[in-house]
Design a protein around this motif. Sequence first.
Motif, PDB file in Angstrom:
ATOM      1  N   GLY A 356       0.794  -1.227   0.000  1.00  0.00           N
ATOM      2  CA  GLY A 356       0.000   0.000   0.000  1.00  0.00           C
ATOM      3  C   GLY A 356       0.822   1.269   0.000  1.00  0.00           C
ATOM      4  N   LEU A 357       2.077   1.199  -0.487  1.00  0.00           N
ATOM      5  CA  LEU A 357       2.972   2.346  -0.424  1.00  0.00           C
ATOM      6  C   LEU A 357       3.367   2.866  -1.803  1.00  0.00           C
ATOM      7  CD1 LEU A 357       5.332   1.170   2.469  1.00  0.00           C
ATOM      8  CD2 LEU A 357       3.426   2.784   2.608  1.00  0.00           C
ATOM      9  N   GLY A 358       2.615   2.481  -2.826  1.00  0.00           N
ATOM     10  CA  GLY A 358       2.983   2.832  -4.183  1.00  0.00           C
ATOM     11  C   GLY A 358       3.049   4.324  -4.453  1.00  0.00           C
ATOM     12  N   GLU A 359       2.295   5.116  -3.692  1.00  0.00           N
ATOM     13  CA  GLU A 359       2.353   6.562  -3.931  1.00  0.00           C
ATOM     14  C   GLU A 359       3.542   7.221  -3.237  1.00  0.00           C
ATOM     15  OE1 GLU A 359      -0.743   8.912  -1.818  1.00  0.00           O
ATOM     16  OE2 GLU A 359      -1.458   6.943  -1.128  1.00  0.00           O
ATOM     17  N   PHE A 360       4.313   6.431  -2.460  1.00  0.00           N
ATOM     18  CA  PHE A 360       5.425   6.996  -1.709  1.00  0.00           C
ATOM     19  C   PHE A 360       6.805   6.501  -2.166  1.00  0.00           C
ATOM     20  CE2 PHE A 360       1.735   6.790   1.177  1.00  0.00           C
ATOM     21  CZ  PHE A 360       1.550   8.151   1.358  1.00  0.00           C
ATOM     22  N   VAL A 361       6.871   5.336  -2.767  1.00  0.00           N
ATOM     23  CA  VAL A 361       8.154   4.819  -3.244  1.00  0.00           C
ATOM     24  C   VAL A 361       7.888   3.968  -4.477  1.00  0.00           C
ATOM     25  CG1 VAL A 361       8.058   2.820  -1.672  1.00  0.00           C
ATOM     26  CG2 VAL A 361      10.248   3.539  -2.619  1.00  0.00           C
ATOM     27  N   ASP A 362       8.750   4.113  -5.486  1.00  0.00           N
ATOM     28  CA  ASP A 362       8.619   3.279  -6.670  1.00  0.00           C
ATOM     29  C   ASP A 362       9.963   3.176  -7.387  1.00  0.00           C
ATOM     30  OD1 ASP A 362       8.731   5.856  -7.683  1.00  0.00           O
ATOM     31  OD2 ASP A 362       6.950   5.695  -8.928  1.00  0.00           O
ATOM     32  N   VAL A 363      10.036   2.219  -8.303  1.00  0.00           N
ATOM     33  CA  VAL A 363      11.236   1.987  -9.116  1.00  0.00           C
ATOM     34  C   VAL A 363      10.858   2.284 -10.561  1.00  0.00           C
ATOM     35  CG1 VAL A 363      12.910   0.272  -9.905  1.00  0.00           C
ATOM     36  CG2 VAL A 363      12.129   0.266  -7.519  1.00  0.00           C
ATOM     37  N   VAL A 364      11.601   3.197 -11.184  1.00  0.00           N
ATOM     38  CA  VAL A 364      11.237   3.669 -12.517  1.00  0.00           C
ATOM     39  C   VAL A 364      12.496   3.824 -13.361  1.00  0.00           C
ATOM     40  CG1 VAL A 364       9.160   4.879 -11.719  1.00  0.00           C
ATOM     41  CG2 VAL A 364      11.354   6.077 -11.753  1.00  0.00           C
ATOM     42  N   GLY A 365      12.283   4.017 -14.668  1.00  0.00           N
ATOM     43  CA  GLY A 365      13.384   4.357 -15.548  1.00  0.00           C
ATOM     44  C   GLY A 365      13.657   3.319 -16.610  1.00  0.00           C
ATOM     45  N   HIS A 366      14.676   3.595 -17.408  1.00  0.00           N
ATOM     46  CA  HIS A 366      15.134   2.654 -18.413  1.00  0.00           C
ATOM     47  C   HIS A 366      15.587   1.386 -17.716  1.00  0.00           C
ATOM     48  CE1 HIS A 366      17.758   0.869 -21.468  1.00  0.00           C
ATOM     49  NE2 HIS A 366      17.146   1.626 -22.358  1.00  0.00           N
ATOM     50  N   PRO A 367      15.267   0.196 -18.246  1.00  0.00           N
ATOM     51  CA  PRO A 367      15.618  -1.040 -17.543  1.00  0.00           C
ATOM     52  C   PRO A 367      17.094  -1.183 -17.200  1.00  0.00           C
ATOM     53  CG  PRO A 367      14.095  -1.500 -19.339  1.00  0.00           C
ATOM     54  CD  PRO A 367      14.481  -0.062 -19.477  1.00  0.00           C
ATOM     55  N   ALA A 368      17.990  -0.595 -18.006  1.00  0.00           N
ATOM     56  CA  ALA A 368      19.422  -0.668 -17.723  1.00  0.00           C
ATOM     57  C   ALA A 368      19.904   0.490 -16.866  1.00  0.00           C
ATOM     58  CB  ALA A 368      20.217  -0.699 -19.029  1.00  0.00           C
ATOM     59  N   VAL A 371      16.117   3.850 -11.316  1.00  0.00           N
ATOM     60  CA  VAL A 371      16.268   4.618 -10.079  1.00  0.00           C
ATOM     61  C   VAL A 371      15.060   4.334  -9.192  1.00  0.00           C
ATOM     62  CG1 VAL A 371      17.584   6.452 -11.194  1.00  0.00           C
ATOM     63  CG2 VAL A 371      15.096   6.669 -11.016  1.00  0.00           C
ATOM     64  N   PHE A 372      15.226   4.554  -7.888  1.00  0.00           N
ATOM     65  CA  PHE A 372      14.061   4.505  -7.014  1.00  0.00           C
ATOM     66  C   PHE A 372      13.745   5.922  -6.558  1.00  0.00           C
ATOM     67  CE2 PHE A 372      17.768   3.101  -4.463  1.00  0.00           C
ATOM     68  CZ  PHE A 372      17.837   4.123  -3.525  1.00  0.00           C
ATOM     69  N   ARG A 373      12.450   6.217  -6.463  1.00  0.00           N
ATOM     70  CA  ARG A 373      11.981   7.532  -6.038  1.00  0.00           C
ATOM     71  C   ARG A 373      11.332   7.394  -4.668  1.00  0.00           C
ATOM     72  NH1 ARG A 373       8.638   9.616 -11.255  1.00  0.00           N
ATOM     73  NH2 ARG A 373       7.378   7.804 -10.626  1.00  0.00           N
ATOM     74  N   THR A 374      11.650   8.324  -3.792  1.00  0.00           N
ATOM     75  CA  THR A 374      11.127   8.276  -2.430  1.00  0.00           C
ATOM     76  C   THR A 374      10.417   9.590  -2.112  1.00  0.00           C
ATOM     77  OG1 THR A 374      13.298   9.041  -1.630  1.00  0.00           O
ATOM     78  CG2 THR A 374      12.881   6.675  -1.586  1.00  0.00           C
ATOM     79  N   ARG A 375       9.225   9.473  -1.522  1.00  0.00           N
ATOM     80  CA  ARG A 375       8.430  10.645  -1.206  1.00  0.00           C
ATOM     81  C   ARG A 375       7.949  10.577   0.237  1.00  0.00           C
ATOM     82  NH1 ARG A 375       7.565   9.000  -6.375  1.00  0.00           N
ATOM     83  NH2 ARG A 375       6.030   7.448  -5.752  1.00  0.00           N
TER      84      ARG A 375
END
Length: 459
Positions: A356-368, A371-375
């Motif tokens: 239930g934390l998808g709006e606060f942390v996620d992993v995104v970007g080009h597969p190679a 980055v992870f984003r933290t809010r």
Amino acid sequence: MTSVSSSPTDPGTVDGPQPVFAESSRLQARLHDLVPGGAHTYARGSDQYPEHMTPIIERGRGARVWDVDGNAYVEYGMGLRSVTLGHAYEPVNAAVREVLDRGLSFSRPSRLEVDAAEDFLGLVSGADMVKFAKNGSDATTAALKLARAATGRETVAVADQPFFSTDDWFIGNTPMNAGIPDAVRAGTVGFTYNDLGTLRALFDAHPGRIAAVFMEAATALHEPAPGFLEGVREMCTAEGTVLVFDEMITGFRWSASGAQAVYGVTPDLSTWGKAMGNGFPVSALAGRRELMELGGLRTDADRVFLLSTTHGPETAGLTAFRAVVEAYRREDPVATMRRQGTTLAEACNEVVAAAGLGEFVDVVGHPACLVFRTRDASGRPSQEMRTVFLGELLRRGVLGQSLVISAAHTDADVEQTVNAVAGALPAYERALELGADAVLDGRPVAPALRSTADPRRIR
């Protein structure tokens, strides 16, 4: 997923022994006495990691590293994106060992310089000539000198992307600009990636004065919008401006031939480094013959002092580069990174969503280049929450300011990482509820490029 087994030197599970950093902390303190900033690259600094959790690395193999306290980690970032084949990749190491007995540096060019140049130009079809160096900043600054000499102009336009050079023309327009004259800073102007209108506005505001446009064709978080790169190319051609693609990251991650091959747009000059040596120091400037020859002997124009470096052609770096090229011919590291990176991002985001934390942390970007984003609880990007997440990953045997993968990351490495992310989420949730200070031991990480040592000044 099954739990990764643990031992006193491999803190791979939530329930396993916690890592200790006694010797790492001692050596980090000594580094601060000996080396400004305590590291030779700002991105490697102790202020980029949770306070009291700053591993000093002893060795690495594949996608794993071990610190001086005996803690083992799955590593991401892979030498600031310079390693795609894995640490201590034997075919590269074997090639370098063989050349060592034949000498490293001579007073005349070696046969290796011919072979390495042919290998490079065989990959980068839009370039006619190449010159090798040791770091990316030298290559990008050399590209700017060529552009200024060719056009008789001084201003450089740079996309709003993270980094192009340690030299004054770029660093002067970052927050870390002490010691750089205002006149130098004024010579660099910025535009917005994927927004042709902002580049058009620069050309209109500086008519006939822009020598070069510098940009990455793509980044971890941004693919070029349809027509954007083509529009930049057309605009530079019409304005008589040199287009430079920085392939430091995209080269050998997006493709062995760079992002320019992926997107089908050819720059006038391109700059390379990082993964082209799988960790060995080697970089390159490549481009159109009429530009490159301004630093050569086939010109009647005033000559450009172009990448005349003692160590640029030393045999170990060029041999490593040639071995990397051979590995890319023999295998398909790009496909492996894309596959493993896709699996990693999807699995991490699944466990985050399940918590239930998808709006606060996620992993995104080009597969190679993930980055992870933290809010924070307000949904804003947060260094404090980033520090919580970094620390929890470290406790579970994952080291990385990002999740930039290599072709050496195995299914087991990915599985351990996903387990570590899942294990980090309860502490992250507590920090959202109670504030990061309730979870952190020490000060949070800070931006690498900032105007003062605070908030991580060493006292």
